[in-house]
Design a protein around this motif. Structure first.
Motif, mmCIF file in Angstrom:
data_model
loop_
_atom_site.group_PDB
_atom_site.id
_atom_site.type_symbol
_atom_site.label_atom_id
_atom_site.label_comp_id
_atom_site.label_asym_id
_atom_site.label_seq_id
_atom_site.Cartn_x
_atom_site.Cartn_y
_atom_site.Cartn_z
ATOM 1 N N LEU A 78 0.814 -1.213 0.000
ATOM 2 C CA LEU A 78 0.000 0.000 0.000
ATOM 3 C C LEU A 78 0.847 1.262 0.000
ATOM 4 O O LEU A 78 0.422 2.303 -0.474
ATOM 5 C CB LEU A 78 -0.941 0.000 1.209
ATOM 6 C CG LEU A 78 -2.100 -0.981 1.166
ATOM 7 C CD1 LEU A 78 -2.859 -0.968 2.482
ATOM 8 C CD2 LEU A 78 -3.048 -0.640 0.037
ATOM 9 N N LEU A 81 1.916 2.405 -3.784
ATOM 10 C CA LEU A 81 0.898 2.619 -4.812
ATOM 11 C C LEU A 81 0.800 4.095 -5.180
ATOM 12 O O LEU A 81 0.998 4.984 -4.348
ATOM 13 C CB LEU A 81 -0.476 2.130 -4.333
ATOM 14 C CG LEU A 81 -0.623 0.630 -4.100
ATOM 15 C CD1 LEU A 81 -2.010 0.323 -3.570
ATOM 16 C CD2 LEU A 81 -0.376 -0.145 -5.383
ATOM 17 N N TYR A 86 -4.694 3.938 -6.066
ATOM 18 C CA TYR A 86 -5.611 4.061 -4.926
ATOM 19 C C TYR A 86 -7.052 4.277 -5.396
ATOM 20 O O TYR A 86 -7.994 3.748 -4.809
ATOM 21 C CB TYR A 86 -5.191 5.212 -4.001
ATOM 22 C CG TYR A 86 -4.178 4.805 -2.963
ATOM 23 C CD1 TYR A 86 -4.529 3.947 -1.932
ATOM 24 C CD2 TYR A 86 -2.875 5.271 -3.014
ATOM 25 C CE1 TYR A 86 -3.612 3.573 -0.976
ATOM 26 C CE2 TYR A 86 -1.942 4.910 -2.069
ATOM 27 C CZ TYR A 86 -2.304 4.052 -1.047
ATOM 28 O OH TYR A 86 -1.400 3.684 -0.099
#
Length: 166
Positions: A78, A81, A86
């Protein structure tokens, strides 16, 4: 408004008749099951269960999306990204909700008429068509009223409209 018809050879007033469904003042018949209107109590309407295919599709999609989210969270993916990724990930997380709405629109839950008959709660009638369900329910409620009040006749259907004398 047409007056209610009577069934030939019977004294009962016919309130609704379609293939497989007959509502008279005395009886409510759906398919091969027939109920005496006087014995029906505690009538209520509700919606049936959601379509099983739609529920399974939502559950599987939600599980997969949750698994992908957990995998990305635990691997640290995460943090790497981009903003576009997202946005795509947010759209993917909305997928189960979209599938649930589409499933309800595609295969809506049936309308159900429940009532107490013979001491037990019974599913009396179920239909996908809201219009037909409303017509059957109103006919059954009219039959109960006519049963309760004897040979009650709707005053609006039994009189001529008022016209001034000239």
């Amino acid at each position: 408004m047409r007056p209610p018809r009577t069934v030939p050879g019977a004294r009962s007033t016919l309130l609704y008749a379609r293939p497989g469904i007959i509502v008279t003042v005395d009886r409510f018949t759906v398919g091969r099951t027939s109920y005496r209107v006087a014995d029906l109590t505690h009538l209520r309407t509700t919606r049936g269960p959601h379509d099983r295919v739609a529920v399974r599709a939502v559950a599987i999609t939600a599980g997969m999306v949750g698994g992908v989210g957990l995998l990305l969270g635990f691997t640290g993916g995460l943090q790497h990204l981009t903003a576009g990724a997202y946005l795509i990930l947010g759209a993917v997380f909305l997928l189960p909700g979209v599938l649930a709405l589409a499933g309800d629109r595609w295969r809506p839950p049936p309308h159900e008429l429940w009532g107490w008959y013979g001491g037990a709660e019974t599913l009396l009638f179920s239909a996908d068509d809201e219009r037909q369900f409303g017509q059957v329910t109103r006919a059954l409620l009219r039959a109960r009223e006519m049963n309760r009040y004897g040979d009650w006749v709707d005053p609006l259907a039994s009189t001529e409209p008022w016209r001034p004398s000239r």
